[in-house]
Design an enzyme around this catalytic site. Structure first.
Site, PDB file in Angstrom:
ATOM      1  N   GLU A 168      23.972  -5.780 -39.072  1.00 19.74           N
ATOM      2  CA  GLU A 168      25.176  -4.774 -38.584  1.00 19.74           C
ATOM      3  C   GLU A 168      24.810  -4.962 -37.295  1.00 19.74           C
ATOM      4  OE1 GLU A 168      24.030  -0.665 -39.523  1.00 19.74           O
ATOM      5  OE2 GLU A 168      26.266  -0.221 -39.259  1.00 19.74           O
TER       6      GLU A 168
ATOM      7  N   HIS B 281      23.850  -3.511 -33.630  1.00 20.45           N
ATOM      8  CA  HIS B 281      23.057  -2.539 -33.111  1.00 20.45           C
ATOM      9  C   HIS B 281      22.868  -2.533 -31.512  1.00 20.45           C
ATOM     10  CE1 HIS B 281      21.558  -1.850 -37.217  1.00 20.45           C
ATOM     11  NE2 HIS B 281      20.993  -0.833 -36.679  1.00 20.45           N
TER      12      HIS B 281
ATOM     13  N   ASP C 251      18.214  -3.352 -39.277  1.00 27.05           N
ATOM     14  CA  ASP C 251      17.885  -2.584 -40.482  1.00 27.05           C
ATOM     15  C   ASP C 251      17.328  -3.630 -41.586  1.00 27.05           C
ATOM     16  OD1 ASP C 251      19.347  -0.556 -39.310  1.00 27.05           O
ATOM     17  OD2 ASP C 251      21.021  -0.657 -40.503  1.00 27.05           O
TER      18      ASP C 251
ATOM     19  N   HIS D  35      19.167   1.569 -44.150  1.00 32.86           N
ATOM     20  CA  HIS D  35      20.718   1.490 -43.480  1.00 32.86           C
ATOM     21  C   HIS D  35      21.329   2.604 -43.953  1.00 32.86           C
ATOM     22  CE1 HIS D  35      24.439   0.009 -42.388  1.00 32.86           C
ATOM     23  NE2 HIS D  35      24.935  -0.190 -43.649  1.00 32.86           N
TER      24      HIS D  35
ATOM     25  N   GLU E 210      24.393   3.959 -44.339  1.00 34.30           N
ATOM     26  CA  GLU E 210      25.389   3.848 -45.296  1.00 34.30           C
ATOM     27  C   GLU E 210      24.707   3.453 -46.456  1.00 34.30           C
ATOM     28  OE1 GLU E 210      25.510   2.773 -42.236  1.00 34.30           O
ATOM     29  OE2 GLU E 210      27.258   3.515 -41.275  1.00 34.30           O
TER      30      GLU E 210
ATOM     31  N   HIS F 223      21.840   5.592 -34.350  1.00 35.73           N
ATOM     32  CA  HIS F 223      22.234   4.098 -34.587  1.00 35.73           C
ATOM     33  C   HIS F 223      21.979   3.274 -33.322  1.00 35.73           C
ATOM     34  CE1 HIS F 223      23.944   0.738 -36.418  1.00 35.73           C
ATOM     35  NE2 HIS F 223      24.482   0.538 -35.575  1.00 35.73           N
TER      36      HIS F 223
ATOM     37  N   GLU G 297      15.249   3.428 -33.232  1.00 36.57           N
ATOM     38  CA  GLU G 297      15.405   2.256 -33.786  1.00 36.57           C
ATOM     39  C   GLU G 297      15.054   1.216 -32.754  1.00 36.57           C
ATOM     40  OE1 GLU G 297      18.750   1.924 -37.421  1.00 36.57           O
ATOM     41  OE2 GLU G 297      19.442   1.686 -35.318  1.00 36.57           O
TER      42      GLU G 297
END
Lengths: 257, 257, 257, 257, 257, 257
Positions: free
Chosen positions: F33, F35, F44, F119, F121, F176, F181
């Protein structure tokens, strides 16, 4: 026949006329789930339906039937599937229901849809259901449906929360069968609440993880995750007033009404 | 809180007590579907719910929430999916919903279940849903759930049909939005019927086959497949009385009550 | 190679030529199911295949292979899944088969399709299969396939039924392994019928509901739901003649042949 | 009624008796697929059915109905889905069919099953179908079903291949509509072969990868992947003799017959 | 940040730029599966990833993350699911993963895709996954994605095989945890190979059929189907060199690079 | 071969020995994904894998391969599916993967499993996957698997958050590609971070609802939802230290280690 904000109380020609006028359509998602020893199990059906009814009236919209069986309850937010009476669907089943209803409405001409969730665990499978529904509609040549998807409890003013929780809001996940839901039920269906049965085994103290199988005593035995004492219809009115005002505003803004 | 025949109006401890007492549980299956220009679209929700409510009272049972979105309407029995407002699920989705609810109830201890269908097209996917639900329960170690599955309209006395149709009963499939359903709605929700709008373009004359895509004029434009004129609340009372009496009898016999 | 009405007996170039000529294609749906102690279990394959063969000859059409495993038998119409030899698919599986075959034929250019069902319980999952198949084809850009879907036994003249049942026709659902099917098998595959084994434990007297698990003695132990005595090949000929004549007529009318 | 090796030609009591005697049951998997301009499209149904019939006779077994629609043809082994007449199922659909039939047979008491595949591409989804069927049966408490799964063409003696292909065997994958299948069809259904139409555009020269979309000219335009000239019924007899002898041997060995 | 051939090591703007340049994208399919007592279980992840990395460098392409859980191991080609550590997906699950990744990449603009399989049993469900992915993309309006799908081990020169197997190549299916894979692992991840543990219970002698449940001793107890002794990094280099050269060639040819 | 905490780096006998010793098994869930413009897309995957590696070392456990493709990104928590490079699965696909891996591990003897999500979701479809996996295992007779399921970021001390966010923590959903992160990536894979590209278009200001289709400008164009400036490897170390310490503690407590 009187006009009604509830689509299922209309004849098909009356519904057709509304759809041609492109009114917003509200789709409430609920479930049948334990809500403590002091409250009926239809809380997550009653509340989003009532919110939708009021907002729909404000914007000339329609409310389609509320989904009565939602996604499985999780111990940390709803007590879990172990409770008597909690009656639930698998995630895939729930998402397919949402997909099919959205596809069906889209094919019939609905172009402004507001999915209003009233059960915490429905949040994610309803996201998937909306995505699948819109994907299918696009493949059927319908690419202009506008959708909002929301949890009604996210539409509350800071000041209201402060008034309700002078010691600080414990957070959405723990608000199961607690002050907010109980107050709203006292406002809407007081005969389904018995304040004398409000338990005092909360608030829940959950670890930051899920555990399978759910250990004994993982949450309060009552199924009430925070506290419900102090709930009143007046507080329910504060909340309902916020929900309706703020969702009405958002819908008007998004759909240019 | 008052006692209620509707499971979702009980607290979980109250529900638990009923389940321990092994009361029969009624599961009504409806849909949201056009029912002519003279009647609301919730007919198939209102009627089986009302039947279940009355029978459950007779036998000390409970009624779980009615499924509001059923299997797709077929032109020869419900006008078809082309009508505005008819909002439906795919067969697999519908069967999964029935499966999941039955599994959920079974896991919670329900052992006597009566699935009461109120929408013609639900008949077969509900058969599948029951089969899938019981198959899963057996795999989960629950092999003693007893289930009845029925269409409420099949519980009517010959004499009543003769009284209602002196010229002969046109048959179940054409009885969509027609005399039987309209009379029952006049009994239960008269505000959702407007007899002045009863159409006269029926009865439908269908060929003995389905046709895709549905040709123009395949059925009456009104969506009323037989005739609805002459409907009265009194006739609705005759029917309801039969439905309740005969289903009560059958349930008592099958479950030894 | 001789020409054949059976598509699978053609080469691909021969099939391609027929499809380009837009001939009607017949798709028979059967199953493998007990049909009493006096008859083979392929009745629901043999009969619709034979009907399709004859109608296809009349209209210059083709017959694709017959589905040999259908939807689960229900006690009230086929004796139920409890009988030895009844070999069936789940509803979703059956619908997916119908969907895939229709999609495959549509992609290859078939535009006139007649789905001919020969097993009562296939009716509804085949409706779903047709709907799913056409939905997918539309998404693949093929929107002009014309489909008829029928049960062959619905194509019989009133006079024939009166001749066959001087005391009144017991109805389609009970006609399992009974006079109609036995007579047709005597006409088509007499070596698969043994009239000396025709049972006399019918006709079935079913209640107006399904019961799970199926109780002992719910239907005749023989699996013959009505009566099969009196079956003759001549009566089979009357029936076949009606089926072929009336379906031919309907196909010609619908497809403008 | 005469005895029959085909289960669908028996009555249910006759089938029940065979199952109680624990006879091996053969389940042929075919498809409907182009097999060149010189041969009918039912090759993959005719051949495994004929093999099963002969082996079943040798071991006192039964043959259940052949699946007529198999998994999608792949360009490198069957010409691909682009050919007219090739009519196929998705892998999941095919696996579910195999699963359901196996589950159904297992529930009825079959304990020795031989799945005999006649279409190359069915191999892997049939492996999955067997696994799913046995997994479900185990969950239903049936854990003692013995299954063999095979491609009939793997049962041939080295000497026979050497006799048939003096210049070396091109391999199974290219043997589509070629010498082996054509010879077997000349043996079994000579009226469905026209040797004058045997093409000479093979053998196929495929790269070692699949390509989507299938490029023009990826394989021979005829759909015959290797060569079919020189096919004779006598060669078919050599092959059939091997298939039947070797499969009979294997079945006897595995099931201790 | 350095450039990387691994897509997941890029930022999204860097990835976007590559996609706009229409570089080929490589999608490796592996699994986690026993590979004998002398080798780690990530062989089918390491090898196709390494092949993709090298080919992608040759053609300026990208490698997307390798699927680490593949389709169930079959006894005749991978030892079967009975081995400790073999961790697998159902066929439908695996095909859906491939479908979703392809759809996701297609929607993002990828138009040249090479699916590189490294686990024998993945072959067929990956074929299905590609077909489903492209079917969905076409329905979403994306009809110009070019796909190659291959097993990397099919790209080897005859001369190399002859050099490796002076006594003849035992064939792809038996090459599980044997000379080829062991040599490649010695080249790439020598610390994950222990040549002192190479077993000598092979080569497997399988019958020409599958057997369920897998009998004791159906294959070598070690899980090594052929022989692994004699494996060296140098032989691995011969193989890798072939794989990379021949796949690079094929990709250049197909995509006109 | 050296011992490894990564299960796929073991031979099957080594894995078997660990399983017999009932060591805890860690199952990291990631995705691919966007980032932000300053960081690679494998965040992730890298982070939960690193957490699992460290905790597994602490408790003598194993880490199974990380899922590299997760559930679809939502605009309000991950920027949404509209970003280049975000490559995702449908919810049902993802849940089936989790189900299958858990079933596979359970059948092989794993009895202590920790699902570690990286992650946002993935949270809900992983809940469903665990439920489905355990349900299937129970049906297969395995009823004693113990599972923990967690998001690693929930294991952080209040004091650490206060140190990291002197002005208050913006909340998990907005974190996010932001400070947390980015700091962790600087610790673990600094070569995949380019601090000079950290954007300043955040933090995102989202409404309290989802909107379909996602409107232009719904979130920051960079894909970074909060702020990433100020990220350092040292801060990453603070976080990692908390994650590992607190998860280790929890695992020990739950599994009695």
């Amino acid at each position: 026949m009187a006009d009604s904000v509830f689509m299922a109380e209309l004849t098909w020609p009356a519904f057709e006329a509304k759809v041609k006028a492109n009114v917003p359509v509200f789709f409430p998602l609920g479930t049948t789930e334990q809500h403590g020893p002091h409250m009926a199990m239809n809380v997550d059906v009653v509340l989003p339906t009532a919110v939708c009814e009021r907002v729909a009236k404000n914007v000339g919209g329609l409310v389609v039937p509320t989904i009565p069986y939602g996604y499985k309850s999780m111990p940390r937010s709803g007590g879990g599937e172990g409770f008597p009476g909690t009656t639930s669907l698998d995630a895939n089943t729930f998402s397919l229901v949402v997909r099919d209803v959205i596809r069906s409405l889209g094919v019939k001409g609905v172009r402004r849809l507001v999915v209003v969730n009233g059960h915490f665990e429905n949040c994610w499978p309803s996201v998937e259901g909306v995505d699948l529904g819109l994907r299918e509609l696009a493949r059927d040549g319908i690419k202009d449906m506008q959708v909002m998807r929301l949890e009604y409890w996210d539409f509350v003013k800071r000041a209201t929360l402060d008034r309700l929780f002078p010691d600080g809001f414990p957070g959405t996940e723990l608000e199961h069968a607690s002050l907010l839901e109980t107050s709203l039920m006292l406002l809407l269906r007081p005969e389904l609440v018995d304040m004398s049965k409000v338990p005092d085994d909360g608030p829940a103290k959950f670890p930051t993880y899920d555990r399978y199988p759910t250990p004994k005593g993982f949450g309060p035995a009552s199924g009430v995750l925070a506290r419900a004492d102090g709930s009143t219809a007046e507080k329910g009115e504060w909340l309902m007033s916020d929900h309706v005002e703020l969702i009405t505003q958002a819908v008007k803004k998004e759909f240019g009404l």
